[in-house]
Design a protein around this motif. Structure first.
Motif, PDB file in Angstrom:
ATOM      1  N   PRO A 282      -0.897   2.952  -5.647  1.00  0.00           N
ATOM      2  CA  PRO A 282      -2.014   2.106  -6.093  1.00  0.00           C
ATOM      3  C   PRO A 282      -1.903   1.600  -7.525  1.00  0.00           C
ATOM      4  O   PRO A 282      -2.376   0.509  -7.838  1.00  0.00           O
ATOM      5  CB  PRO A 282      -3.226   3.029  -5.926  1.00  0.00           C
TER       6      PRO A 282
ATOM      7  N   GLY B 154      -3.148  -5.984  -1.702  1.00  0.00           N
ATOM      8  CA  GLY B 154      -2.765  -4.589  -1.820  1.00  0.00           C
ATOM      9  C   GLY B 154      -3.974  -3.680  -1.815  1.00  0.00           C
ATOM     10  O   GLY B 154      -5.122  -4.132  -1.893  1.00  0.00           O
ATOM     11  N   ILE B 155      -3.708  -2.392  -1.705  1.00  0.00           N
ATOM     12  CA  ILE B 155      -4.759  -1.377  -1.809  1.00  0.00           C
ATOM     13  C   ILE B 155      -4.567  -0.657  -3.130  1.00  0.00           C
ATOM     14  O   ILE B 155      -3.484  -0.115  -3.407  1.00  0.00           O
ATOM     15  CB  ILE B 155      -4.696  -0.387  -0.643  1.00  0.00           C
TER      16      ILE B 155
ATOM     17  N   TYR C 230       0.850  -1.198   0.000  1.00  0.00           N
ATOM     18  CA  TYR C 230       0.000   0.000   0.000  1.00  0.00           C
ATOM     19  C   TYR C 230       0.879   1.240   0.000  1.00  0.00           C
ATOM     20  O   TYR C 230       2.095   1.166   0.239  1.00  0.00           O
ATOM     21  CB  TYR C 230      -0.946   0.010   1.198  1.00  0.00           C
TER      22      TYR C 230
END
Length: 269
Positions: free
Chosen positions: A105, A120-121, A73
């Motif tokens: 991102p 993940g983000i 992230y």
């Protein structure tokens, strides 16, 4: 019990038929255990306890890869639920190890495909159909201004007005794709953004506004506090920002599931 009444009654009937004994006395007002039901109850509770312990033991064992979650992230996002979720994971699943990798991102999808991270983000929607996602929040673009600034009197600031202001914006290397998308959006409305300062830490942005050096253009979810002399207003003309947890659909390990559950509980509260 997550069962409808007919389904529950059917299961009770099947159990009574299997052991050839009536377990419940029922009427319209109450349900009570028969002597056979009273005798079976402690053994049933013990059976459930043994199964629960066995499942917990299996969960604790796992393979090394099952007990590791590599999480990617962007620290700049400053999302308030991330650290509490990681703390809850450590408290409830101490056997799981978390490795954090700082990625913007736009890099998350590639890192998942290259097996560099497990979760993940990222910004939604994602392009690859092999990715699974869970939406976590939605935000909009905001302008942080000194309270004496003329634009502070507006409830929402039109995109054309922003073009006249010196802007403080995240540095392009923080998120190249999003940076370019913002600049293109300005230009699509005939506005050439005047980017006076670039920052790599979100906490630095409001300071520029407090000193009247520029207006800090940022996503609504990255700031939780502002200096006393700074206010912020939404900017019209930009699409909503949607962030989500992203993972490969074929790589949902025990550790990934556990972190997903913690994220959901903490973000939801």
């Amino acid at each position: 019990m997550n069962l409808t009444q007919p389904a529950l009654s059917q299961q009770i009937r099947e159990l009574e038929a299997e052991i050839e004994a009536t377990l419940f006395d029922r009427d319209r007002r109450s349900v009570t255990l028969t002597p056979a039901g009273e005798r079976l109850l402690p053994a049933a509770r013990e059976a459930v306890r043994v199964i629960d312990e066995a499942v917990a033991d299996i969960d604790r064992l796992g393979t090394a890869s099952d007990m590791l979650v590599r999480f990617g992230y962007l620290e700049y996002l400053n999302l308030p639920f991330l650290l509490p979720a990681l703390a809850e994971l450590r408290a409830t699943k101490p056997q799981i190890t978390t490795e954090v990798k700082h990625l913007n991102p736009s890099q998350v999808e590639r890192a998942l495909l290259d097996d560099e991270i497990d979760l993940g983000i990222g910004l939604l929607p994602v392009q690859n159909e092999d990715m699974a996602v869970r939406r976590i929040l939605e935000g909009e673009w905001m302008l942080a201004l000194h309270e004496d600034h003329p634009l502070a009197e507006m409830e929402r600031i039109p995109i054309a007005e922003v073009g006249n202001e010196p802007l403080v914006l995240f540095a392009r290397n923080v998120n190249e794709k999003l940076y370019d998308r913002l600049v293109d959006r300005f230009r699509a409305d005939g506005v050439e953004p005047n980017i006076a300062y670039s920052v790599t830490q979100v906490s630095a942005g409001p300071g520029y506004a407090a000193q009247k050096l520029g207006a800090f253009f940022h996503a609504s979810y990255v700031l939780s506090e502002l200096p006393p002399s700074v206010i912020r207003r939404p900017v019209e003309g930009f699409p909503k920002l949607v962030l989500g947890l992203v993972w490969r659909g074929d790589r949902r390990t025990t550790a990934v599931r556990a972190l997903l559950d913690c994220m959901k509980r903490v973000a939801g509260s």
